[in-house]
Design an enzyme around this catalytic site. Structure first.
Site, PDB file in Angstrom:
ATOM      1  N   GLU A  52       0.868  -1.175   0.000  1.00 42.10           N
ATOM      2  CA  GLU A  52       0.000   0.000   0.000  1.00 42.10           C
ATOM      3  C   GLU A  52       0.908   1.229   0.000  1.00 42.10           C
ATOM      4  O   GLU A  52       1.668   1.441   0.949  1.00 42.10           O
ATOM      5  CB  GLU A  52      -0.926   0.030   1.227  1.00 42.10           C
ATOM      6  CG  GLU A  52      -1.891   1.221   1.173  1.00 42.10           C
ATOM      7  CD  GLU A  52      -2.691   1.494   2.448  1.00 42.10           C
ATOM      8  OE1 GLU A  52      -3.528   2.415   2.420  1.00 42.10           O
ATOM      9  OE2 GLU A  52      -2.471   0.818   3.463  1.00 42.10           O
ATOM     10  N   ASP A  77       5.005   4.696   3.719  1.00 40.81           N
ATOM     11  CA  ASP A  77       4.718   6.132   3.829  1.00 40.81           C
ATOM     12  C   ASP A  77       5.975   6.805   4.363  1.00 40.81           C
ATOM     13  O   ASP A  77       6.794   6.179   5.029  1.00 40.81           O
ATOM     14  CB  ASP A  77       3.543   6.380   4.783  1.00 40.81           C
ATOM     15  CG  ASP A  77       2.816   7.702   4.480  1.00 40.81           C
ATOM     16  OD1 ASP A  77       1.649   7.650   4.016  1.00 40.81           O
ATOM     17  OD2 ASP A  77       3.420   8.771   4.703  1.00 40.81           O
ATOM     18  N   ASP A 126      -2.547  12.295  -2.863  1.00 40.06           N
ATOM     19  CA  ASP A 126      -2.752  13.711  -3.159  1.00 40.06           C
ATOM     20  C   ASP A 126      -2.742  13.860  -4.682  1.00 40.06           C
ATOM     21  O   ASP A 126      -1.773  13.469  -5.327  1.00 40.06           O
ATOM     22  CB  ASP A 126      -1.600  14.504  -2.509  1.00 40.06           C
ATOM     23  CG  ASP A 126      -1.842  15.993  -2.569  1.00 40.06           C
ATOM     24  OD1 ASP A 126      -2.512  16.443  -3.520  1.00 40.06           O
ATOM     25  OD2 ASP A 126      -1.358  16.700  -1.685  1.00 40.06           O
ATOM     26  N   LYS A 130      -2.027  20.852  -9.903  1.00 35.34           N
ATOM     27  CA  LYS A 130      -1.310  21.908 -10.645  1.00 35.34           C
ATOM     28  C   LYS A 130      -0.260  21.306 -11.582  1.00 35.34           C
ATOM     29  O   LYS A 130       0.427  20.356 -11.209  1.00 35.34           O
ATOM     30  CB  LYS A 130      -0.620  22.853  -9.655  1.00 35.34           C
ATOM     31  CG  LYS A 130      -1.601  23.762  -8.961  1.00 35.34           C
ATOM     32  CD  LYS A 130      -0.863  24.822  -8.180  1.00 35.34           C
ATOM     33  CE  LYS A 130      -1.854  25.616  -7.358  1.00 35.34           C
ATOM     34  NZ  LYS A 130      -1.276  26.062  -6.098  1.00 35.34           N
ATOM     35  N   ASP A 162     -10.788   9.884  -3.987  1.00 31.06           N
ATOM     36  CA  ASP A 162     -11.959  10.774  -4.002  1.00 31.06           C
ATOM     37  C   ASP A 162     -11.823  11.765  -5.158  1.00 31.06           C
ATOM     38  O   ASP A 162     -12.735  12.541  -5.403  1.00 31.06           O
ATOM     39  CB  ASP A 162     -11.985  11.595  -2.717  1.00 31.06           C
ATOM     40  CG  ASP A 162     -10.750  12.470  -2.671  1.00 31.06           C
ATOM     41  OD1 ASP A 162      -9.638  11.912  -2.569  1.00 31.06           O
ATOM     42  OD2 ASP A 162     -10.871  13.701  -2.822  1.00 31.06           O
TER      43      ASP A 162
HETATM   44  C1  LIG Z   1      -3.709  12.099   1.364  1.00 27.93           C
HETATM   45  S1  LIG Z   1      -2.767  11.042   2.379  1.00 27.93           S
HETATM   46  C2  LIG Z   1      -3.663   9.490   2.315  1.00 27.93           C
HETATM   47  C3  LIG Z   1      -3.293   8.560   3.444  1.00 27.93           C
HETATM   48  C4  LIG Z   1      -4.088   7.246   3.523  1.00 27.93           C
HETATM   49  N1  LIG Z   1      -3.863   6.412   2.352  1.00 27.93           N
HETATM   50  C5  LIG Z   1      -5.549   7.519   3.700  1.00 27.93           C
HETATM   51  O1  LIG Z   1      -6.316   7.278   2.756  1.00 27.93           O
HETATM   52  O2  LIG Z   1      -5.960   7.955   4.794  1.00 27.93           O
HETATM   53  C6  LIG Z   1      -1.356  10.722   1.376  1.00 27.93           C
HETATM   54  C7  LIG Z   1      -0.234  10.009   2.097  1.00 27.93           C
HETATM   55  O3  LIG Z   1       0.829   9.754   1.199  1.00 27.93           O
HETATM   56  C8  LIG Z   1       2.059  10.033   1.817  1.00 27.93           C
HETATM   57  N2  LIG Z   1       2.977  10.426   0.738  1.00 27.93           N
HETATM   58  C9  LIG Z   1       2.765  11.387  -0.201  1.00 27.93           C
HETATM   59  N3  LIG Z   1       3.794  11.450  -1.055  1.00 27.93           N
HETATM   60  C10 LIG Z   1       4.684  10.498  -0.653  1.00 27.93           C
HETATM   61  C11 LIG Z   1       5.948  10.069  -1.144  1.00 27.93           C
HETATM   62  N4  LIG Z   1       6.478  10.620  -2.209  1.00 27.93           N
HETATM   63  N5  LIG Z   1       6.580   9.074  -0.486  1.00 27.93           N
HETATM   64  C12 LIG Z   1       6.028   8.510   0.619  1.00 27.93           C
HETATM   65  N6  LIG Z   1       4.831   8.870   1.119  1.00 27.93           N
HETATM   66  C13 LIG Z   1       4.170   9.849   0.496  1.00 27.93           C
HETATM   67  C14 LIG Z   1       1.780  11.142   2.793  1.00 27.93           C
HETATM   68  O4  LIG Z   1       2.723  11.156   3.847  1.00 27.93           O
HETATM   69  C15 LIG Z   1       0.367  10.784   3.267  1.00 27.93           C
HETATM   70  O5  LIG Z   1       0.359   9.980   4.436  1.00 27.93           O
END
Ligand SMILES: C[S@@+](CC[C@H](N)C(=O)[O-])C[C@H]1O[C@@H](n2cnc3c(N)ncnc32)[C@H](O)[C@@H]1O
Length: 224
Positions: A52, A77, A126, A130, A162
């Site tokens: 994941e 993460d 995320d 942009k 989403d």
């Molecule tokens: C919007 S959150 C979603 C977290 C989880 N999957 C949820 O649905 O609740 C995005 C997650 O991706 C991690 N993340 C974003 N870019 C990353 C990267 N390049 N390497 C590791 N983690 C990353 C962030 O730290 C964050 O916890």
């Protein structure tokens, strides 16, 4: 979360047997000894390996691990204070098919060997809408190439989001590249028909979007 609480979690992560925090140097210099050896050295079985990416608190990693004890699950993460929750739950519930790795997803091909992985879930990334942020979008061409490298030839990808933008962008990319879309649903709760784990496991971010009455989407695909 306060910084004191974060520090406490970082410290606890260091004591957890199910948390791995490889150093960047070990990864890029190809000296990380678990690369290619996750099943043998960590899980001590030959079961399929499921990742994941951007796991946050690890709801999918833990939720899927409970449903599929015959598979191994790895949540990844960069934020250790978040996946602390999943790691702690896995320990409390004696789930020995769950581990977490603190690293950047950009380095995933240094953490896993070629064709080491069977499935990858990407949960609520995320969208990086942009144009300048394109390189951070987790289903862009560069990331797809990384996933392709570590996945077995018939390996599965799952994207739950989403973001209508992320859903459409990814479908467009898959179509353009001729990758196989096995299933796509642009509103999993209203339309139904998705596999159980798509609607029965909900993440921290997902719950916030559901409160705002946003549609949740899902794509299952292969990277050829
Ligand atoms: C919007 S959150 C979603 C977290 C989880 N999957 C949820 O649905 O609740 C995005 C997650 O991706 C991690 N993340 C974003 N870019 C990353 C990267 N390049 N390497 C590791 N983690 C990353 C962030 O730290 C964050 O916890």
């Amino acid at each position: 979360m306060g910084s004191k609480n974060k520090l406490k979690r970082f410290k606890e992560n260091e004591t957890f047997d199910n948390v791995f925090q490889p150093k960047r140097d070990e990864l890029v210099n190809e000296t990380y000894n678990l690369k290619g050896n996750w099943k043998e050295n960590v899980f001590k079985n030959d079961n399929p390996l499921v990742l994941e990416l951007g796991c946050g608190k690890g709801e999918y990693t833990v939720g899927l691990a409970k449903r599929y004890p015959e598979k191994n699950f790895i949540g990844i993460d960069i934020k250790g204070a978040r996946f602390w929750r999943g790691a702690k739950t896995a320990i409390e519930e004696n789930l020995n098919n769950v581990v977490f790795i603190r690293t950047q997803i950009e380095l995933v091909e240094h953490v896993f060997a070629t064709k080491e992985v069977d499935e990858i879930w990407i949960t609520f990334p995320d969208p990086q809408i942009k144009y300048k942020r394109t390189k951070h979008r987790m289903t862009n061409l560069q990331f797809m190439e990384r996933y392709k490298k570590i996945l077995k030839p018939n390996g599965l990808m799952h994207l739950k989001t989403d973001s209508e933008f992320m859903h459409g962008y990814t479908l467009g990319l898959l179509h353009g590249l001729g990758h196989e879309v096995l299933y796509a649903n642009h509103d999993v709760y209203k339309l139904g028909g998705s596999p159980e784990e798509v609607t029965e496991i909900q993440t921290f971010y997902e719950n916030q979007y559901l409160e705002k009455d946003k549609a949740i989407t899902y794509i299952r695909f292969k990277i050829n």
